[in-house]
Design a protein around this motif. Sequence first.
Motif, PDB file in Angstrom:
ATOM      1  N   SER A  54      17.859  28.217  42.874  1.00 31.27           N
ATOM      2  CA  SER A  54      18.876  28.596  41.890  1.00 31.27           C
ATOM      3  C   SER A  54      18.954  30.120  41.872  1.00 31.27           C
ATOM      4  CB  SER A  54      18.498  28.070  40.504  1.00 31.27           C
ATOM      5  OG  SER A  54      19.412  28.525  39.524  1.00 31.27           O
ATOM      6  N   TYR A  55      20.154  30.670  42.055  1.00 26.89           N
ATOM      7  CA  TYR A  55      20.268  32.124  42.211  1.00 26.89           C
ATOM      8  C   TYR A  55      21.456  32.680  41.439  1.00 26.89           C
ATOM      9  CZ  TYR A  55      23.992  31.115  45.613  1.00 26.89           C
ATOM     10  OH  TYR A  55      25.144  30.676  46.213  1.00 26.89           O
ATOM     11  N   HIS A  56      21.408  33.986  41.212  1.00 29.25           N
ATOM     12  CA  HIS A  56      22.466  34.699  40.506  1.00 29.25           C
ATOM     13  C   HIS A  56      22.582  36.084  41.135  1.00 29.25           C
ATOM     14  CE1 HIS A  56      24.225  35.875  36.263  1.00 29.25           C
ATOM     15  NE2 HIS A  56      25.053  36.138  37.257  1.00 29.25           N
ATOM     16  N   LEU A  57      23.585  36.262  41.990  1.00 28.68           N
ATOM     17  CA  LEU A  57      23.744  37.536  42.666  1.00 28.68           C
ATOM     18  C   LEU A  57      24.231  38.608  41.689  1.00 28.68           C
ATOM     19  CD1 LEU A  57      25.322  36.471  46.086  1.00 28.68           C
ATOM     20  CD2 LEU A  57      22.914  36.531  45.392  1.00 28.68           C
ATOM     21  N   ASN A  68      29.135  35.930  42.116  1.00 29.02           N
ATOM     22  CA  ASN A  68      29.844  37.136  41.696  1.00 29.02           C
ATOM     23  C   ASN A  68      30.668  37.747  42.830  1.00 29.02           C
ATOM     24  OD1 ASN A  68      29.500  37.648  38.876  1.00 29.02           O
ATOM     25  ND2 ASN A  68      27.319  37.979  39.266  1.00 29.02           N
ATOM     26  N   SER A  69      31.195  36.904  43.700  1.00 28.36           N
ATOM     27  CA  SER A  69      31.985  37.323  44.846  1.00 28.36           C
ATOM     28  C   SER A  69      32.744  36.102  45.346  1.00 28.36           C
ATOM     29  CB  SER A  69      31.087  37.913  45.938  1.00 28.36           C
ATOM     30  OG  SER A  69      30.055  37.003  46.287  1.00 28.36           O
ATOM     31  N   TYR A  70      33.564  36.295  46.338  1.00 24.35           N
ATOM     32  CA  TYR A  70      34.507  35.251  46.740  1.00 24.35           C
ATOM     33  C   TYR A  70      34.088  34.570  48.043  1.00 24.35           C
ATOM     34  CZ  TYR A  70      37.052  38.319  43.588  1.00 24.35           C
ATOM     35  OH  TYR A  70      37.401  39.101  42.520  1.00 24.35           O
ATOM     36  N   HIS A 121      35.611  46.625  37.191  1.00 27.40           N
ATOM     37  CA  HIS A 121      35.450  45.304  37.787  1.00 27.40           C
ATOM     38  C   HIS A 121      36.097  45.259  39.167  1.00 27.40           C
ATOM     39  CE1 HIS A 121      34.318  41.120  37.627  1.00 27.40           C
ATOM     40  NE2 HIS A 121      35.527  40.763  38.026  1.00 27.40           N
ATOM     41  N   ARG A 122      37.184  45.988  39.338  1.00 28.16           N
ATOM     42  CA  ARG A 122      37.813  46.070  40.655  1.00 28.16           C
ATOM     43  C   ARG A 122      36.826  46.652  41.674  1.00 28.16           C
ATOM     44  NH1 ARG A 122      42.439  47.988  38.776  1.00 28.16           N
ATOM     45  NH2 ARG A 122      42.119  50.171  39.298  1.00 28.16           N
ATOM     46  N   LEU A 123      36.056  47.638  41.243  1.00 26.10           N
ATOM     47  CA  LEU A 123      34.991  48.177  42.089  1.00 26.10           C
ATOM     48  C   LEU A 123      33.915  47.133  42.341  1.00 26.10           C
ATOM     49  CD1 LEU A 123      33.328  50.573  43.384  1.00 26.10           C
ATOM     50  CD2 LEU A 123      32.342  50.857  41.098  1.00 26.10           C
ATOM     51  N   HIS A 124      33.504  46.435  41.279  1.00 25.62           N
ATOM     52  CA  HIS A 124      32.407  45.475  41.389  1.00 25.62           C
ATOM     53  C   HIS A 124      32.711  44.353  42.376  1.00 25.62           C
ATOM     54  CE1 HIS A 124      31.384  46.624  36.945  1.00 25.62           C
ATOM     55  NE2 HIS A 124      31.057  47.568  37.806  1.00 25.62           N
ATOM     56  N   ARG A 125      33.975  43.989  42.516  1.00 26.02           N
ATOM     57  CA  ARG A 125      34.340  42.825  43.319  1.00 26.02           C
ATOM     58  C   ARG A 125      34.961  43.206  44.668  1.00 26.02           C
ATOM     59  NH1 ARG A 125      34.507  38.061  40.152  1.00 26.02           N
ATOM     60  NH2 ARG A 125      32.505  38.105  39.070  1.00 26.02           N
ATOM     61  N   SER A 126      34.699  44.417  45.131  1.00 24.69           N
ATOM     62  CA  SER A 126      35.291  44.836  46.399  1.00 24.69           C
ATOM     63  C   SER A 126      34.342  45.763  47.137  1.00 24.69           C
ATOM     64  CB  SER A 126      36.631  45.542  46.151  1.00 24.69           C
ATOM     65  OG  SER A 126      36.438  46.748  45.423  1.00 24.69           O
ATOM     66  N   ASP A 141      43.083  38.493  32.152  1.00 24.70           N
ATOM     67  CA  ASP A 141      43.828  39.731  32.358  1.00 24.70           C
ATOM     68  C   ASP A 141      42.971  40.818  33.001  1.00 24.70           C
ATOM     69  OD1 ASP A 141      46.085  38.605  31.285  1.00 24.70           O
ATOM     70  OD2 ASP A 141      45.769  39.423  29.274  1.00 24.70           O
ATOM     71  N   THR A 142      41.730  40.923  32.596  1.00 22.05           N
ATOM     72  CA  THR A 142      40.907  42.034  33.079  1.00 22.05           C
ATOM     73  C   THR A 142      40.281  41.756  34.447  1.00 22.05           C
ATOM     74  OG1 THR A 142      39.000  41.161  31.876  1.00 22.05           O
ATOM     75  CG2 THR A 142      40.342  42.845  30.770  1.00 22.05           C
ATOM     76  N   HIS A 143      39.921  40.466  34.726  1.00 20.37           N
ATOM     77  CA  HIS A 143      39.132  40.150  35.907  1.00 20.37           C
ATOM     78  C   HIS A 143      39.913  39.484  37.032  1.00 20.37           C
ATOM     79  CE1 HIS A 143      35.980  41.535  33.471  1.00 20.37           C
ATOM     80  NE2 HIS A 143      34.990  40.792  33.922  1.00 20.37           N
ATOM     81  N   GLY A 144      41.195  39.282  36.838  1.00 19.91           N
ATOM     82  CA  GLY A 144      42.007  38.760  37.925  1.00 19.91           C
ATOM     83  C   GLY A 144      42.186  37.253  37.901  1.00 19.91           C
ATOM     84  N   PRO A 145      42.637  36.682  39.017  1.00 14.15           N
ATOM     85  CA  PRO A 145      43.047  35.273  39.068  1.00 14.15           C
ATOM     86  C   PRO A 145      41.863  34.312  39.122  1.00 14.15           C
ATOM     87  CG  PRO A 145      43.262  36.268  41.225  1.00 14.15           C
ATOM     88  CD  PRO A 145      42.869  37.380  40.294  1.00 14.15           C
ATOM     89  N   ASP A 146      42.203  33.004  39.076  1.00 19.54           N
ATOM     90  CA  ASP A 146      41.193  31.954  39.265  1.00 19.54           C
ATOM     91  C   ASP A 146      40.362  32.252  40.505  1.00 19.54           C
ATOM     92  OD1 ASP A 146      42.306  30.579  37.127  1.00 19.54           O
ATOM     93  OD2 ASP A 146      43.399  29.146  38.383  1.00 19.54           O
ATOM     94  N   SER A 147      39.069  31.950  40.424  1.00 20.01           N
ATOM     95  CA  SER A 147      38.211  32.212  41.578  1.00 20.01           C
ATOM     96  C   SER A 147      37.096  31.178  41.658  1.00 20.01           C
ATOM     97  CB  SER A 147      37.631  33.625  41.522  1.00 20.01           C
ATOM     98  OG  SER A 147      36.961  33.856  40.290  1.00 20.01           O
ATOM     99  N   ARG A 148      36.541  31.039  42.859  1.00 22.33           N
ATOM    100  CA  ARG A 148      35.449  30.082  43.099  1.00 22.33           C
ATOM    101  C   ARG A 148      34.162  30.889  43.285  1.00 22.33           C
ATOM    102  NH1 ARG A 148      33.399  26.770  47.323  1.00 22.33           N
ATOM    103  NH2 ARG A 148      34.825  27.636  48.884  1.00 22.33           N
ATOM    104  N   ILE A 149      33.705  31.442  42.179  1.00 21.35           N
ATOM    105  CA  ILE A 149      32.540  32.328  42.174  1.00 21.35           C
ATOM    106  C   ILE A 149      31.245  31.534  42.352  1.00 21.35           C
ATOM    107  CG2 ILE A 149      31.217  33.924  40.732  1.00 21.35           C
ATOM    108  CD1 ILE A 149      33.907  35.012  41.864  1.00 21.35           C
ATOM    109  N   ASP A 150      31.170  30.363  41.739  1.00 28.54           N
ATOM    110  CA  ASP A 150      29.956  29.529  41.797  1.00 28.54           C
ATOM    111  C   ASP A 150      30.052  28.605  43.002  1.00 28.54           C
ATOM    112  OD1 ASP A 150      28.800  30.029  38.837  1.00 28.54           O
ATOM    113  OD2 ASP A 150      30.987  29.891  38.818  1.00 28.54           O
ATOM    114  N   ARG A 151      28.971  28.554  43.779  1.00 26.88           N
ATOM    115  CA  ARG A 151      29.007  27.736  44.996  1.00 26.88           C
ATOM    116  C   ARG A 151      27.638  27.126  45.263  1.00 26.88           C
ATOM    117  NH1 ARG A 151      31.966  32.335  46.175  1.00 26.88           N
ATOM    118  NH2 ARG A 151      30.416  33.332  47.518  1.00 26.88           N
TER     119      ARG A 151
END
Length: 306
Positions: free
Chosen positions: A122-125, A167-169, A191-196, A245-255
């Motif tokens: 079990s992990y959390h990046l 925490n990524s795509y 957050h734009r920095l955090h996710r790119s 609004d702040t973090h962008g569109p739907d995403s599949r962060i958990d995998r």
Amino acid sequence: MSAAALTLVSWNLENNGKNDPARRQAGDEMLKSLNPDLVFRQELWDAGDNGRTVFNAQARALGMHGELGTDSCTAMFINPKRFSVVRDWTQSRGPQWVLPPTALTLRYEEGGPDALPFVAVSYHLNYASPTQRLLEAEWLTTWADKGWTTPDGTRVTLPAIFAGDNNSYPAPGAPGDPALPELQAIKNAPHRLHRSYPGPDGARVPDIRPDDALRTAGLKDAARYWAAAPNGDPMAVSRTVNACDTHGPDSRIDRAYLTPELLPAVTGFEVIEVDEDLSDHHILRLFLDGDRLAAILEQAATGEPG
């Protein structure tokens, strides 16, 4: 006698119920209603306080054995009738881990005495640093390479299952997967920095590097696998975090990721949406065929391909 199906779930229950005992209890009740055999949890911040009082209460609520990781960052809950802990790979905070994973070698009791155990993580990046996330993903892959000596002296590699918050795509390519965000659609500049991360030409691009690292190491995205399986469900690659609004569109962060030899045991994968008042992440639920898992672990113990 056939083994019953196995249910594995993974959930980042936000701040272990947003620091609210009533929400935490509601989260535990929701998990229990899913009848899990293994639970991969993230964000249990208060669970280790006062001699693990909260964590022990959560284990009792689930009716499961609990293993709490360092600083309550992650945890696993285990159905002791079906699994037992062979080894605890406890990790400390350090350069390779901001939020240490909970990693265990488990024995599947219905697999019989000659079956291999397997590794569950079990992990959390990291939330803020794409550089740190890549490092953490690379270190996660070391649990896909753990050796085991069988009774006849054969050295083999253990199968492994990973589940958590990336925490990524995911890399694009699976039909139905939420599209990668246009970075300008992420209104919050930090957050734009955090996710790119900077691409080859210096322009920032959405962070898919943890997924790429895990799949380069041979791990298989369980949702992507089930979405493409002949009897699978394309909804397996549904969002795990809602647009905002702040973090962008739907995403599949958990995998969830599996080593390839375990894929024939997969019989289902789904995302269970929960109300945002309870958590900002939805629940992953993975189904395994117990008999197939036993056969895979027995075959793997011989060191021969299945």
